[in-house]
Design a protein around this motif. Structure first.
Motif, PDB file in Angstrom:
ATOM      1  N   ALA A  25       0.868  -1.166  -0.003  1.00  0.00           N
ATOM      2  CA  ALA A  25       0.043   0.111   0.142  1.00  0.00           C
ATOM      3  C   ALA A  25       0.766   1.255  -0.110  1.00  0.00           C
ATOM      4  O   ALA A  25       0.683   2.183  -0.995  1.00  0.00           O
ATOM      5  N   GLY A  26       1.896   1.305   1.049  1.00  0.00           N
ATOM      6  CA  GLY A  26       2.637   2.572   0.926  1.00  0.00           C
ATOM      7  C   GLY A  26       3.608   2.717  -0.535  1.00  0.00           C
ATOM      8  O   GLY A  26       3.818   3.709  -0.840  1.00  0.00           O
ATOM      9  N   ARG A  27       4.014   1.482  -0.903  1.00  0.00           N
ATOM     10  CA  ARG A  27       4.588   1.658  -2.220  1.00  0.00           C
ATOM     11  C   ARG A  27       3.815   1.964  -3.264  1.00  0.00           C
ATOM     12  O   ARG A  27       4.322   2.966  -4.148  1.00  0.00           O
ATOM     13  N   LEU A  28       2.737   1.586  -3.350  1.00  0.00           N
ATOM     14  CA  LEU A  28       1.661   2.124  -4.578  1.00  0.00           C
ATOM     15  C   LEU A  28       1.628   3.640  -4.253  1.00  0.00           C
ATOM     16  O   LEU A  28       1.410   4.183  -5.458  1.00  0.00           O
ATOM     17  N   GLU A  29       1.304   3.943  -3.318  1.00  0.00           N
ATOM     18  CA  GLU A  29       1.048   5.625  -2.836  1.00  0.00           C
ATOM     19  C   GLU A  29       2.434   6.278  -3.481  1.00  0.00           C
ATOM     20  O   GLU A  29       2.337   7.304  -4.074  1.00  0.00           O
ATOM     21  N   GLN A  30       3.674   5.761  -3.307  1.00  0.00           N
ATOM     22  CA  GLN A  30       4.924   6.355  -3.279  1.00  0.00           C
ATOM     23  C   GLN A  30       4.877   6.558  -5.008  1.00  0.00           C
ATOM     24  O   GLN A  30       5.280   7.666  -5.646  1.00  0.00           O
ATOM     25  N   LEU A  31       4.479   5.269  -5.763  1.00  0.00           N
ATOM     26  CA  LEU A  31       4.615   5.140  -7.153  1.00  0.00           C
ATOM     27  C   LEU A  31       3.740   6.140  -7.972  1.00  0.00           C
ATOM     28  O   LEU A  31       3.866   6.810  -8.785  1.00  0.00           O
ATOM     29  N   ALA A  32       2.419   6.180  -7.476  1.00  0.00           N
ATOM     30  CA  ALA A  32       1.277   7.127  -7.577  1.00  0.00           C
ATOM     31  C   ALA A  32       1.902   8.344  -7.709  1.00  0.00           C
ATOM     32  O   ALA A  32       1.682   9.262  -8.587  1.00  0.00           O
ATOM     33  N   GLU A  33       2.532   9.126  -6.697  1.00  0.00           N
ATOM     34  CA  GLU A  33       3.159  10.268  -6.476  1.00  0.00           C
ATOM     35  C   GLU A  33       4.168  10.796  -7.473  1.00  0.00           C
ATOM     36  O   GLU A  33       4.203  11.719  -8.253  1.00  0.00           O
ATOM     37  N   ARG A  53      -3.298   5.958  -7.630  1.00  0.00           N
ATOM     38  CA  ARG A  53      -3.558   6.462  -6.201  1.00  0.00           C
ATOM     39  C   ARG A  53      -4.811   5.896  -5.479  1.00  0.00           C
ATOM     40  O   ARG A  53      -4.967   5.640  -4.323  1.00  0.00           O
ATOM     41  N   GLU A  54      -5.870   5.919  -6.146  1.00  0.00           N
ATOM     42  CA  GLU A  54      -7.099   5.184  -5.738  1.00  0.00           C
ATOM     43  C   GLU A  54      -6.872   3.838  -5.412  1.00  0.00           C
ATOM     44  O   GLU A  54      -7.449   3.363  -4.416  1.00  0.00           O
ATOM     45  N   LEU A  55      -5.979   3.096  -6.128  1.00  0.00           N
ATOM     46  CA  LEU A  55      -5.881   1.592  -6.160  1.00  0.00           C
ATOM     47  C   LEU A  55      -5.024   1.669  -4.708  1.00  0.00           C
ATOM     48  O   LEU A  55      -5.173   0.840  -4.066  1.00  0.00           O
ATOM     49  N   ALA A  56      -4.018   2.377  -4.529  1.00  0.00           N
ATOM     50  CA  ALA A  56      -3.275   2.498  -3.278  1.00  0.00           C
ATOM     51  C   ALA A  56      -4.246   2.595  -2.069  1.00  0.00           C
ATOM     52  O   ALA A  56      -4.042   2.021  -1.143  1.00  0.00           O
ATOM     53  N   GLY A  57      -5.235   3.463  -2.067  1.00  0.00           N
ATOM     54  CA  GLY A  57      -6.213   3.910  -1.080  1.00  0.00           C
ATOM     55  C   GLY A  57      -6.905   2.398  -0.590  1.00  0.00           C
ATOM     56  O   GLY A  57      -7.040   2.039   0.398  1.00  0.00           O
ATOM     57  N   ARG A  58      -7.203   1.773  -1.688  1.00  0.00           N
ATOM     58  CA  ARG A  58      -8.146   0.534  -1.644  1.00  0.00           C
ATOM     59  C   ARG A  58      -7.131  -0.447  -0.794  1.00  0.00           C
ATOM     60  O   ARG A  58      -7.730  -1.008   0.207  1.00  0.00           O
ATOM     61  N   VAL A  59      -5.925  -0.755  -1.373  1.00  0.00           N
ATOM     62  CA  VAL A  59      -5.109  -1.466  -0.638  1.00  0.00           C
ATOM     63  C   VAL A  59      -4.615  -1.079   0.726  1.00  0.00           C
ATOM     64  O   VAL A  59      -4.657  -1.918   1.508  1.00  0.00           O
ATOM     65  N   GLY A  60      -4.710   0.178   0.977  1.00  0.00           N
ATOM     66  CA  GLY A  60      -4.425   0.754   2.418  1.00  0.00           C
ATOM     67  C   GLY A  60      -5.571   0.484   3.300  1.00  0.00           C
ATOM     68  O   GLY A  60      -5.374  -0.068   4.301  1.00  0.00           O
ATOM     69  N   LYS A  61      -6.949   0.281   2.739  1.00  0.00           N
ATOM     70  CA  LYS A  61      -7.954  -0.114   3.512  1.00  0.00           C
ATOM     71  C   LYS A  61      -7.871  -1.574   3.879  1.00  0.00           C
ATOM     72  O   LYS A  61      -8.175  -1.912   4.965  1.00  0.00           O
TER      73      LYS A  61
END
Length: 103
Positions: free
Chosen positions: A25-33, A53-61
């Motif tokens: 989740a954290g890595r996806l957010e970094q990649l999105a940024e 970023r939306e995908l990262a949010g879902r994975v984070g949840k």
């Protein structure tokens, strides 16, 4: 004990999965940024980065939910609450019990 009436859980593997899900989740957010910045700098459509970023949010949840379940399991262990049977292959719980744990 591995018949269709039981669901097995191996705690160390669950812990590993939860940790890796959190890292993902954290890595996806970094990649999105990073993607957003590159696309914006290039002056092109940034919607792929927004979708990431939306995908990262879902994975984070999902990771939050896994950590919540870990905390419940730890608390049950501390209180010596036991459902089902523990074997070398894992802990086995009747399906009705598993439903209660997933709420």
């Amino acid at each position: 004990m591995t018949g269709s009436g039981f669901t097995g859980v191996k705690q160390p593997e669950f812990d590993t999965m939860a940790g890796k899900h959190t890292q993902a989740a954290g890595r996806l957010e970094q990649l999105a940024e990073a993607l957003y910045g590159e696309l914006q700098s290039a002056g092109v459509d940034t919607s792929p980065a927004l979708r990431l970023r939306e995908l990262a949010g879902r994975v984070g949840k999902q990771a939050d939910d896994l950590r919540r379940r870990q905390a419940l399991i730890r608390e049950m262990e501390q209180q010596k609450v036991s459902f089902g049977t523990s074997t070398t292959a894992g802990s086995f719980m009747a399906p009705a019990t598993a439903v209660c744990l997933t709420r």
